[in-house]
Design a protein around this motif. Sequence first.
Motif, PDB file in Angstrom:
ATOM      1  N   THR A 635       0.852  -1.191   0.000  1.00  0.00           N
ATOM      2  CA  THR A 635       0.000   0.000   0.000  1.00  0.00           C
ATOM      3  C   THR A 635       0.887   1.239   0.000  1.00  0.00           C
ATOM      4  N   HIS A 636       0.800   2.018  -1.064  1.00  0.00           N
ATOM      5  CA  HIS A 636       1.663   3.194  -1.213  1.00  0.00           C
ATOM      6  C   HIS A 636       0.881   4.488  -1.417  1.00  0.00           C
ATOM      7  N   ASP A 638      -1.531   7.693  -1.150  1.00  0.00           N
ATOM      8  CA  ASP A 638      -1.934   8.514  -0.011  1.00  0.00           C
ATOM      9  C   ASP A 638      -3.425   8.318   0.268  1.00  0.00           C
ATOM     10  N   LYS A 663       6.959  -0.563   8.412  1.00  0.00           N
ATOM     11  CA  LYS A 663       6.405  -0.354   7.069  1.00  0.00           C
ATOM     12  C   LYS A 663       5.419   0.813   7.067  1.00  0.00           C
ATOM     13  N   TYR A 667       5.558   4.372   5.159  1.00  0.00           N
ATOM     14  CA  TYR A 667       4.427   4.927   4.403  1.00  0.00           C
ATOM     15  C   TYR A 667       4.172   6.380   4.826  1.00  0.00           C
ATOM     16  N   TRP A 670       6.761   8.544   3.276  1.00  0.00           N
ATOM     17  CA  TRP A 670       6.500   8.691   1.832  1.00  0.00           C
ATOM     18  C   TRP A 670       5.448   9.780   1.597  1.00  0.00           C
ATOM     19  N   ASN A 671       4.412   9.775   2.474  1.00  0.00           N
ATOM     20  CA  ASN A 671       3.262  10.656   2.253  1.00  0.00           C
ATOM     21  C   ASN A 671       3.227  11.844   3.211  1.00  0.00           C
TER      22      ASN A 671
END
Length: 747
Positions: A635-636, A638, A663, A667, A670-671
């Motif tokens: 799951t990547h 947003d 993880k 995430y 990343w967001n």
Amino acid sequence: MQMRGSTYARNLSTKLRSSSSTKLNTPNPQSYSSLVKGDNVTLSNLKLKLPSDSGDSSNVVFKQISSILYGGKSAKSKRRDSKKVDGVKEFEGQPNESWFSSISQNNILLQRKEQSHKKKQKCVFEFSQETRFQKLLEICAKILGPEATLELFGKVGREPGLKGYNTLVETCIDKARETTNEDIAIEEMGKVFHLFKSMRERGLELKEQTYRPLLLYMIDMSMVEEFQFFCDVIKKENPNSVTRLGYYEMMLWVRVNNEEKIQGLCKHVTENDDEDTTNIRESYLLALCESEREEEILKLLEIFDLKELSSAESVPKIFQALGRLLLEPVAEKLLFDFKTRDYEAYNITNFIASYAVSIPNLSVGDVLKKFKDLHHRLEVSPSSSSYEKLILHSCVLRKVHAALDIVDEMCGAGLTLSTEVLHSILQVCDETSEYNLVHRIFSTIRHHKVESNDETFRSMIDLLLKMKDLEGAYKMLDDLEEINLKPTAGMYNAMIAECFREENISDGVRVLEHMQCADTEPDSQTFSYLINNSKTEEDIVKYYEELKQSGIVATKQIFMALINAYAACGQLEKAKQVILHPLIPQKSLNQIKCVLALVLASHGQSSEAFLIFDEIKQAGHKLEPKDIMCLIEHTHSDGELDRLLLLLEELNYTDYWSDACCKVILYCIWNKHLSSAVDLCELLKDNFQNDELLMDLLFDKVFSLIEESESSHVHTCLQFLSEIKDKLGLSSQKCHDFQSAHADATD
């Protein structure tokens, strides 16, 4: 790393969900299946294109495999050619009669299979039903608690039997062991008390397998008063349990180091000789042996005749204790006593083995020497079972060469090696990477005609394949005739799977050819490998059609393979429609849906994947931790933070939790959800006693990936490092090095 402080974790997760920018999307009451369901859409009536005659490489490979599947009967009499298959020309001269079609036309064979299947279903139905019932009971007990579970099952007319009550008791004790709160532990024991009462009301006898987990827990926790209370309850419910309770009583006093009680019990059974005392003496002796109380053991052995022991398993336990305590003179005296009283030699040799393998710090060679020496002095011959104790002891020590030496010795003496012990040796060969010993094992099987089965040779083929020895696997299959065995589909499937795993398609085709020549029918696993490794949609359809023509029932592996294959070909819509197939076994539907969800997540469709997971949970199916972990990892996009936090909660008390938390932190970075990343890091900190270990975990799972990414992520990561340093006091040399190396990212 197991999760602790579930209440705190739940509160923090609620805080994270409420503070995230995206609201949790409530699942649509309409099921996922209805979203992909068209007008009577099934796999069989999808509008799929048939394979064209194009000359691309995928079509060539398909023709190679299809030529084998359509080979004529005459091909069965041919032996394997050692050369590799060379393209389509190899099969151009073969007849066009379908090998599988000819099988499907044999109605008699299919009828026999169907009758056999029905008989098997009838035989295992009650067992399978009971297994499912026990599983359902276990799930309900964990969620609802034992009282509510009993009430629920009573309302539907399925009150649990003895096994069901055992499950409920074990659930309570597991919860008591997990908690550090004394009040909760006492509450769980109170629930066990009511379960005992409920058993009495239903006329069920309270036996040892039911009360054993409770007593062991109280012994481990040194709960003397609670132990005595429950012993009184058990004696009242089952007066015949008095003798066996003596074992647990002695274990308790040893645990709490109450020498007065220990000596008092020993004095009582040494000074009295009535029937009740004789029976309880055995229980005390076994507890003392397990606790290795040498002085008390010797006292009881002086007055106790081992031939009077009520359990056949008790004597070996005593000899094991004598071995651990290095009491060879005592062991030898007892063995000679058995011999002079004409005790069965079969048992004596097993007692010798139990003693020898229990001697600490002794090499396998010295154990064997001691074993032989005692047999020589007692003038008894070793048995198969006593030799097998030595073999299994060698396997535990990972001395597989020594184990095989013992096998050669016992087989040379005309004794029989069991299949179970042979499989233990193969397992150790695998675990120690001693793959080359498979040749010696096969030679032993052939020379001594050692009992073996399909599983034996599947394991040996696996070892050969791990050495990349495909030719050796072929030779082993050819040599099976010498021991009156025939290759099975499972053996070939192992080879096919390895070829496809190595992306060696030509060797995979060759395995299929050899399978045909050996007149071995494929099974559903064979087709699942072919479908799963299809490169085009046309190949998928062809293999599935061949499966149907062969009369083989499609298993859950087939439908999972179809989902993976369609997704690999870019046909996600057709992958979604697989779960609508009417032939999917209902009991396997949730597992197949789970595969679809993971496939969708890995292809960027995480929203639909979450919808499927909601549907699976609503059906009462518990998600496997590894599946939850996989969904988190894929799951990547947003807007999914709330979902990820819910999944993280489901991994509480599992070994996956720490990795999954990292993880989700990744995430968040990343967001750019920094506050949530810091809160999760705080939750991680509560599970680590050492901050340095935590930082090592973060750098291993999070920062190393950030370091390889674009500068915007590095900038967010530096902010994250600053936050956890200021708010949580977390810092390390790695943290300083990372900040120094990427200082220019702040510009």
